[in-house]
Each structure stands twice: as C-alpha cells, then as structure tokens.
Motif scaffolding. Structure first.
Motif, PDB file in Angstrom:
ATOM      1  N   LEU A  37     -14.425  -3.436   7.302  1.00 21.29           N
ATOM      2  CA  LEU A  37     -14.391  -3.245   5.858  1.00 21.29           C
ATOM      3  C   LEU A  37     -14.341  -1.751   5.557  1.00 21.29           C
ATOM      4  N   PRO A  38     -13.503  -1.352   4.628  1.00 20.11           N
ATOM      5  CA  PRO A  38     -13.433   0.073   4.296  1.00 20.11           C
ATOM      6  C   PRO A  38     -14.728   0.551   3.640  1.00 20.11           C
ATOM      7  N   SER A  39     -15.098   1.764   3.960  1.00 15.00           N
ATOM      8  CA  SER A  39     -16.309   2.353   3.396  1.00 15.00           C
ATOM      9  C   SER A  39     -15.970   3.134   2.133  1.00 15.00           C
ATOM     10  N   ARG A  40     -16.895   3.126   1.197  1.00  9.65           N
ATOM     11  CA  ARG A  40     -16.718   3.930  -0.025  1.00  9.65           C
ATOM     12  C   ARG A  40     -17.690   5.115  -0.038  1.00  9.65           C
ATOM     13  N   ASP A  41     -18.354   5.322   1.082  1.00  3.16           N
ATOM     14  CA  ASP A  41     -19.307   6.411   1.206  1.00  3.16           C
ATOM     15  C   ASP A  41     -18.535   7.726   1.399  1.00  3.16           C
ATOM     16  N   PRO A  42     -18.709   8.709   0.515  1.00  5.64           N
ATOM     17  CA  PRO A  42     -17.978   9.983   0.631  1.00  5.64           C
ATOM     18  C   PRO A  42     -18.221  10.694   1.966  1.00  5.64           C
ATOM     19  N   GLU A  43     -19.406  10.568   2.518  1.00  6.44           N
ATOM     20  CA  GLU A  43     -19.686  11.208   3.810  1.00  6.44           C
ATOM     21  C   GLU A  43     -18.819  10.610   4.916  1.00  6.44           C
ATOM     22  N   ASP A  44     -18.566   9.311   4.860  1.00  8.38           N
ATOM     23  CA  ASP A  44     -17.703   8.687   5.855  1.00  8.38           C
ATOM     24  C   ASP A  44     -16.284   9.244   5.758  1.00  8.38           C
ATOM     25  N   SER A  45     -15.807   9.448   4.552  1.00  5.80           N
ATOM     26  CA  SER A  45     -14.457  10.006   4.351  1.00  5.80           C
ATOM     27  C   SER A  45     -14.372  11.414   4.908  1.00  5.80           C
ATOM     28  N   GLU A  46     -15.399  12.219   4.657  1.00  7.26           N
ATOM     29  CA  GLU A  46     -15.414  13.591   5.164  1.00  7.26           C
ATOM     30  C   GLU A  46     -15.440  13.602   6.688  1.00  7.26           C
ATOM     31  N   ARG A  47     -16.271  12.752   7.277  1.00  6.97           N
ATOM     32  CA  ARG A  47     -16.364  12.670   8.733  1.00  6.97           C
ATOM     33  C   ARG A  47     -15.034  12.244   9.340  1.00  6.97           C
ATOM     34  N   ALA A  48     -14.373  11.269   8.724  1.00  5.44           N
ATOM     35  CA  ALA A  48     -13.089  10.789   9.229  1.00  5.44           C
ATOM     36  C   ALA A  48     -12.039  11.895   9.149  1.00  5.44           C
ATOM     37  N   ALA A  49     -12.019  12.644   8.058  1.00  9.46           N
ATOM     38  CA  ALA A  49     -11.062  13.739   7.909  1.00  9.46           C
ATOM     39  C   ALA A  49     -11.313  14.823   8.955  1.00  9.46           C
ATOM     40  N   GLU A  50     -12.569  15.153   9.207  1.00 11.16           N
ATOM     41  CA  GLU A  50     -12.902  16.147  10.227  1.00 11.16           C
ATOM     42  C   GLU A  50     -12.467  15.674  11.604  1.00 11.16           C
ATOM     43  N   GLU A  51     -12.697  14.412  11.900  1.00 12.83           N
ATOM     44  CA  GLU A  51     -12.326  13.877  13.203  1.00 12.83           C
ATOM     45  C   GLU A  51     -10.808  13.882  13.379  1.00 12.83           C
ATOM     46  N   LEU A  52     -10.083  13.508  12.343  1.00  6.77           N
ATOM     47  CA  LEU A  52      -8.623  13.555  12.416  1.00  6.77           C
ATOM     48  C   LEU A  52      -8.133  14.977  12.647  1.00  6.77           C
TER      49      LEU A  52
END
Length: 60
Positions: A37-52
């Motif tokens: 399920l997609p997360s709506r947590d902003p921290e998850d989005s930031e972490r994913a962008a950093e990892e990419l």
C-alpha cells in the motif's frame, strides 16, 4: 470458494488456493511488493527520494 489466482475451485490442502503453484504465485506477488500500500507519510517520500538519488549514478 474459488482460487484468487486462477479462479478454479480451491483444494482444502492449499486453501484459499487450488494448488501449490497458485500459492507460490501469490507468495511471489507478496515478495515483489505487488500488494504493498502506498504511504502518505512525508518522511517516507523523503527517504525514498534520498535512496533513489544514492542508487542512481546519473543524478550525481
């Protein structure tokens, strides 16, 4: 009840699936993240962008 993978009748031994093959197909979907399920947590989005960014050498 029908198998969620192929819609055949289920077999008690493999319930809710009709066979070991369909159970394995479903397990593979779980392991690939198809049921995530997609997360709506902003921290998850930031972490994913950093990892990419770290894993994509073209962005450096």
């Amino acid at each position: 009840m029908t198998c969620p993978v192929c819609s055949k009748e289920t077999v008690h031994r493999f319930r809710p699936f009709c066979s070991k093959r369909c159970a394995d197909v479903d397990l593979g979907k779980w392991l690939r993240g198809d049921y995530a399920l997609p997360s709506r947590d902003p921290e998850d989005s930031e972490r994913a962008a950093e990892e990419l960014s770290r894993n994509n050498p073209e962005t450096h």
